[in-house]
Structure formats: C-alpha cells, structure tokens
Scaffold this motif. Structure first.
Motif, PDB file in Angstrom:
ATOM      1  N   ILE A  45       0.945  -1.040  -0.412  1.00 56.35           N
ATOM      2  CA  ILE A  45      -0.088  -0.157   0.236  1.00 56.35           C
ATOM      3  C   ILE A  45       0.887   1.024   0.018  1.00 56.35           C
ATOM      4  N   ILE A  46       1.936   1.358   0.220  1.00 58.91           N
ATOM      5  CA  ILE A  46       2.670   2.648   1.358  1.00 58.91           C
ATOM      6  C   ILE A  46       3.541   3.057  -0.229  1.00 58.91           C
ATOM      7  N   GLN A  47       4.110   1.004  -0.963  1.00 64.71           N
ATOM      8  CA  GLN A  47       4.749   1.715  -1.988  1.00 64.71           C
ATOM      9  C   GLN A  47       3.799   2.270  -3.211  1.00 64.71           C
ATOM     10  N   ALA A  48       2.925   1.781  -3.148  1.00 69.77           N
ATOM     11  CA  ALA A  48       1.860   1.909  -4.285  1.00 69.77           C
ATOM     12  C   ALA A  48       1.570   3.990  -4.353  1.00 69.77           C
ATOM     13  N   ASN A  49       1.125   4.220  -3.213  1.00 72.45           N
ATOM     14  CA  ASN A  49       0.214   5.595  -2.518  1.00 72.45           C
ATOM     15  C   ASN A  49       2.515   6.125  -2.572  1.00 72.45           C
ATOM     16  N   ASP A  76       0.348   6.767   5.134  1.00 74.61           N
ATOM     17  CA  ASP A  76       1.633   5.819   6.301  1.00 74.61           C
ATOM     18  C   ASP A  76       0.935   4.840   6.791  1.00 74.61           C
ATOM     19  N   ASP A  77       1.562   4.477   8.144  1.00 74.17           N
ATOM     20  CA  ASP A  77       1.427   3.164   8.751  1.00 74.17           C
ATOM     21  C   ASP A  77       0.189   3.473   9.846  1.00 74.17           C
ATOM     22  N   ASN A  78       0.587   5.184   9.970  1.00 72.83           N
ATOM     23  CA  ASN A  78      -0.754   5.817  11.177  1.00 72.83           C
ATOM     24  C   ASN A  78      -2.031   5.381  10.464  1.00 72.83           C
ATOM     25  N   LYS A  79      -2.142   5.712   8.835  1.00 70.04           N
ATOM     26  CA  LYS A  79      -3.490   6.204   8.263  1.00 70.04           C
ATOM     27  C   LYS A  79      -3.990   4.486   8.032  1.00 70.04           C
ATOM     28  N   ILE A 161      -4.764  -0.871  -5.079  1.00 70.86           N
ATOM     29  CA  ILE A 161      -3.988  -2.308  -4.560  1.00 70.86           C
ATOM     30  C   ILE A 161      -5.171  -1.740  -3.108  1.00 70.86           C
ATOM     31  N   ILE A 162      -5.806  -0.855  -2.354  1.00 67.27           N
ATOM     32  CA  ILE A 162      -6.448  -0.988  -1.467  1.00 67.27           C
ATOM     33  C   ILE A 162      -8.061  -1.744  -1.407  1.00 67.27           C
ATOM     34  N   PHE A 163      -8.340  -1.680  -2.428  1.00 68.15           N
ATOM     35  CA  PHE A 163      -9.511  -2.384  -3.092  1.00 68.15           C
ATOM     36  C   PHE A 163      -9.534  -3.472  -3.262  1.00 68.15           C
TER      37      PHE A 163
END
Length: 445
Positions: A45-49, A76-79, A161-163
């Motif tokens: 997720i973070i890589q795609a973001n 980020d991880d917090n999100k 990626i999230i979906f």
C-alpha cells in the motif's frame, strides 16, 4: 455511457439484494478478513501510495492541485492503523438492518411494522483520500449495501491496491458477493456514473467544495454530503481561558486541511484584550497566517513576527484548508450566532464558555449539523463520534445529518401482516374497526 460500467452497476444492484439478506456473523467474518489483509499488505500500500504522491507533487508544483489535496492523499503506517481500527470498530457495531423501529396494531390480529433495511446501491465519488475506500466499504458491507467507487486520478495507484486487497480478502473468507463492490478508474466514467439513476440509490461525494457542488449539480440521484466546511469557534466572555487556548489551537492547527478545521475565530469584546495576545502568539509558533477585523487587528498589530493581514469580506465565507485563520471581535453571543448562521456552512461550530445559559442558547440557535461545547471542532468525525468510520459529513436536513455512519446507509420499509384482511372489512358496513395502537412487538416470522 460505457456498456462495461452499466454492466457493473446492474450486477452490483442485483448483488445488493443478496447482501441485504446476509446475517451479521457472515458480514463480520468478511470485515475481520479485510482488516487482517490491510495489516499484512502495508508495504504494498505504501509503495503504491508513493507513486501517487510523486505524481501529485508534480501537479502541485505546476499549480494544478493544492497542498491540501496532497496532504489528504498521503498514506503511512498511522493512516493504515486508522483504516484497520475503523473496520474493526464496524465489526463491533450492531447491524442496523432488520430492526423493528415501530409496531402498530392496525386492528385486532393485524399489525404494521416499520423495519430497517439497506438503501441498496451507493455511488461514492471522491478525491484524493484513499482511506475512503476501506471506510465506506466496511460501513456499506455491514449495512448490506453495494457500492460503486470512483476515485480521483491523483490516487489511482493507492485506491486500486487497497480495493484489490479488500476484495481478495472478502472472496477468500466469506460468502459476500464480490459483485457488490466496484472501483471505476477512468475519468470519463464520472458522468456515466451520475446518470445511472435507475440503479444507484444515493451518491456520496467526498472532496473539495467545487467537486461536491459539481456532483450535486450534475445528477438526479439524491446526494448526501456538504460542499463547504466553514467552521467557527466562539470564545464567550464567560470562557475558561485555559480551555479556550487549547480548543482554539487544536481546531485550527491539529490538521488544517480538513472540513472540520476552524476557519473563523469569534471572540467576545469583553475577553478579547486578555485572550487574543497569547492566542495569537500560539498561532505564530505554528506559522498560522492571521486575517483580522479592525478590533482584533488593533490587539494583534504589535506582536513581532506575526503573519498579519486585514480580513476581507470574502474571508468570512472561505474554507482555507490551510494554516490561515480569520478573527473577528464581536459584541455578544447573539452577534456570534448571527455571524455563524449567515457566513458559516452549517457544518460544525463550537462555543467556549462556563455559562450554562449561553451553552444552551448557542446549541439551540446555531443551525449547524454539529454544535460543540468546550471542545475542538475536529471532533466532528464519524470515528471520533463512535460510528466506527463515516461515509461523509452531511449538512442536509433530511435523511441523515452530521458525521454519517451506518445509520445513514439504512432506510426502512413497512411490513403489514394480516390474516386475510380486506379494506372492505373496515368500511361503514364492515365488521372490523381500526384500533391504531402502538404496541411493543418485534417483527418476526
């Protein structure tokens, strides 16, 4: 209209009927799997973001998007922790559907039930924030609604990626139909989505003022949302100053790029000379640009190093989404209420006071979806209100208002249970009489 979109919308509408009949345990199983999948796929997720952030920064440097949009885009991880917590909170919430809201005895042996049920198919059109996907998907799943998402191109990699992670988790772990959830990716599909009023029951837009207004102006489908977030804090002459400093600082500075951040600070004239110097100094440390009316300007003008400007009339109706704040010194609570109702957006407004009469008057007179006493405007949020997550914040006065959780995704139907009854039985020469009594009786067959 593309045939592919129409096919997806029809399939989602049909699958919504299946989802509406599923029990809470089956839906919770899917939600728990979704939360675990997000945790396991953090790096992807973070890589795609990061791709989206790089592209967004180029657009921002070219003046095509705002810094606020970039801020909302970041994951980020917090999100991700917040996404997971929101889903798990939804697991713990009671299923809002299938509940008997009211029961009436129409006549002896004949009963009318008002029973909660899903709305059906929800269209979600949003800008920037990828966390909208798990928030709304979890709420719609638990409440038995299908969704068609259309995110902004600036978040295309993050959204996909999230979906995909969430859909794979649902398919692997539950009997929830995957056809209930769809993600559209091309810009051209927005107008097509808004024209699907035969199948889509509600549209929820999430984004800038201009974006939401565009959605509202270009569809026949009912729209749940708000265009502006012009929020206020009024510091009353009976305020506890320690509370006022904390509330006013948090309301503006904690996260200025969101719709529930304060944009205008109203200060009673009797407390302004004592309150404003320290308050403005606090804003200076956070690099807040201050735009003052004449009376507040006279108080703040001698503070060194302050980014100070004269307020313009248009500022009172401006949602800055940035470290910019308008300040006005006013004569009374009545003037504060009048200013808020005239210039505000009916979103969220707060009073800082120790006077109970003033608390009551503020809450009863301010025409906003959230009114707050002695606390930050930033609390106006579905997660902070205990709704697990939110589908959006509505300033509408019908169906749902304020931070909207699952209750905004449920409606009701009437179920009449008789025993061969006919209307003729109740006419003047009939043998039956209406009783119309409220009774405590659950609908159960």
């Amino acid at each position: 209209m593309t045939s592919d979109l129409n096919t997806k919308v029809k399939a989602a509408s049909k699958a919504a009927i299946v989802l509406a009949s599923m029990n809470a345990d089956e839906k919770n199983k899917a939600l728990e799997s979704m939360a675990k999948a997000l945790d396991a796929k953090r790096s992807s997720i973070i890589q795609a973001n990061a791709q989206d952030i790089d592209n967004a920064m180029k657009l921002k440097n070219d003046g095509l998007i705002s810094q606020a949009l970039v801020d909302r885009l970041k994951v980020d991880d917090n999100k991700i922790d917040g996404m997971i917590a929101g889903i798990l909170d939804v697991v713990d919430l009671e299923d809002p559907t299938g509940k008997t809201l009211e029961s009436i005895e129409i006549a002896k042996g004949t009963f009318l039930y008002k029973v909660s049920c899903p709305i059906g198919l929800i269209g979600v059109v949003f800008e920037s924030r990828p966390d909208v996907v798990p928030q709304i998907m979890s709420l719609c799943l638990k409440s038995g609604n299908s969704i068609v998402f259309k995110g902004g191109s600036e978040a295309i990699h993050s959204n996909k990626i999230i979906f995909d992670i969430l859909i794979e988790a649902i398919e692997r772990s539950s009997k929830v139909p995957a056809e209930c959830f769809n993600l559209l990716e091309s810009r051209e599909e927005v107008m097509d989505l808004l024209s699907e009023d035969d199948y889509i029951d509600l549209v929820i837009p999430r984004g800038s003022n201009e974006f939401v207004k565009f959605i509202q102006d270009n569809t026949r489908i009912p729209v749940l949302g708000h265009a502006d977030g012009v929020c206020h804090v009024y510091v009353d002459e009976m305020a506890d100053l320690d509370k006022a400093y904390k509330v006013c600082f948090d309301s503006k500075v904690q996260y200025p790029a969101v719709c529930n951040a304060m944009e205008t600070l109203l200060v009673n004239k009797h407390i302004a000379p004592k309150f404003l110097p320290k308050m403005v100094e606090m804003y200076k440390t956070a690099n807040v640009e201050i735009r003052c009316d004449d009376r507040s300007y006279d108080i703040a003008k001698d503070i060194q190093g302050l980014n100070l400007k004269r307020v313009e009339e248009k500022d009172w109706k401006t949602e800055y989404n940035d470290l910019i704040l308008s300040i006005k010194v006013i004569d009374s609570l009545d003037e504060a209420v009048s200013h808020i109702n005239t210039h505000g957006s009916h979103h969220t407004d707060s009073i800082v006071t120790e006077d109970n009469d003033n608390k009551r008057r503020f809450v009863s007179l301010v025409d906003s979806s959230s009114t707050i006493i002695n606390a930050s405007t930033r609390f106006a949020d579905g997660y902070r209100y205990g709704k697990g997550a939110e589908v959006g914040i509505s300033t509408n006065k019908i169906h749902a208002r304020g931070p909207v959780g699952m209750e905004g995704l449920a409606i009701y139907k009437y179920v009449l249970v008789g025993d061969g009854d006919t209307v003729a039985d109740f006419e003047d020469d009939g043998c039956k009489k209406y009783t119309h009594k409220n009774v405590l009786k659950e609908f159960n067959i």
